[in-house]
Write a protein that holds these residues in place. Structure first.
Motif, short mmCIF file in Angstrom:
data_model
loop_
_atom_site.label_atom_id
_atom_site.label_comp_id
_atom_site.label_asym_id
_atom_site.label_seq_id
_atom_site.Cartn_x
_atom_site.Cartn_y
_atom_site.Cartn_z
N ASP A 220 -9.14 0.31 9.31
CA ASP A 220 -10.41 0.66 9.95
C ASP A 220 -11.40 1.31 9.00
N ASP A 221 -10.93 2.34 8.27
CA ASP A 221 -11.85 3.11 7.44
C ASP A 221 -11.40 3.28 5.98
N SER A 222 -10.33 2.60 5.60
CA SER A 222 -9.79 2.63 4.23
C SER A 222 -9.34 4.02 3.78
N ASN A 223 -9.09 4.93 4.71
CA ASN A 223 -8.56 6.25 4.36
C ASN A 223 -7.05 6.16 4.15
N ALA A 224 -6.54 7.00 3.26
CA ALA A 224 -5.10 7.04 2.99
C ALA A 224 -4.37 7.55 4.23
N LEU A 225 -3.17 6.99 4.46
CA LEU A 225 -2.36 7.39 5.60
C LEU A 225 -1.14 8.18 5.11
N ALA A 226 -1.08 9.45 5.48
CA ALA A 226 0.05 10.31 5.09
C ALA A 226 1.15 10.23 6.13
N GLY A 227 2.40 10.35 5.68
CA GLY A 227 3.54 10.42 6.59
C GLY A 227 4.00 9.09 7.14
N VAL A 228 3.57 7.98 6.56
CA VAL A 228 4.00 6.67 7.02
C VAL A 228 5.39 6.37 6.47
N SER A 229 6.29 5.87 7.31
CA SER A 229 7.64 5.51 6.88
C SER A 229 7.63 4.15 6.21
N ILE A 230 8.25 4.08 5.05
CA ILE A 230 8.41 2.84 4.30
C ILE A 230 9.90 2.54 4.28
N VAL A 231 10.30 1.35 4.75
CA VAL A 231 11.71 0.97 4.83
C VAL A 231 11.88 -0.40 4.19
N ILE A 232 12.97 -0.56 3.44
CA ILE A 232 13.30 -1.86 2.86
C ILE A 232 13.85 -2.74 3.98
N LYS A 233 13.25 -3.90 4.18
CA LYS A 233 13.66 -4.81 5.25
C LYS A 233 15.14 -5.15 5.12
N ASN A 234 15.84 -5.15 6.22
CA ASN A 234 17.28 -5.43 6.30
C ASN A 234 18.14 -4.40 5.59
N ASN A 235 17.57 -3.24 5.27
CA ASN A 235 18.33 -2.17 4.63
C ASN A 235 17.72 -0.83 5.04
N PRO A 236 17.93 -0.41 6.28
CA PRO A 236 17.30 0.83 6.75
C PRO A 236 17.78 2.09 6.04
#
Length: 66
Positions: free
Chosen positions: A32-48
């Motif tokens: 929406d506004d190109s602002n950075a998003l803090a606290g987003v979870s990043i997970v490797i697919k098929n390997n939680p």
């Protein structure tokens, strides 16, 4: 003798490739506004078991096995 050296070299290369990991870096931003998003979870697919979260500037680094 030459065959043994070649075989050992190939085995060493295969072992090195199988044990290596990739480091993935990136930034998560809002569409929406190109602002950075803090606290987003990043997970490797098929390997939680492999995960991280973004920092206050939306940046993350994660190590993924091949």
């Amino acid at each position: 003798m030459k065959k043994n050296v070649i075989l050992i070299s190939i085995l060493a290369l295969l072992l090195n490739c199988s044990l290596s990991a990739r480091i993935i870096k990136g930034t998560v931003i809002s569409l929406d506004d190109s602002n950075a998003l803090a606290g987003v979870s990043i997970v490797i697919k098929n390997n939680p078991g492999i995960s991280t979260t973004t920092d206050i500037k939306g940046r993350y680094t994660i190590e993924a096995n091949n």
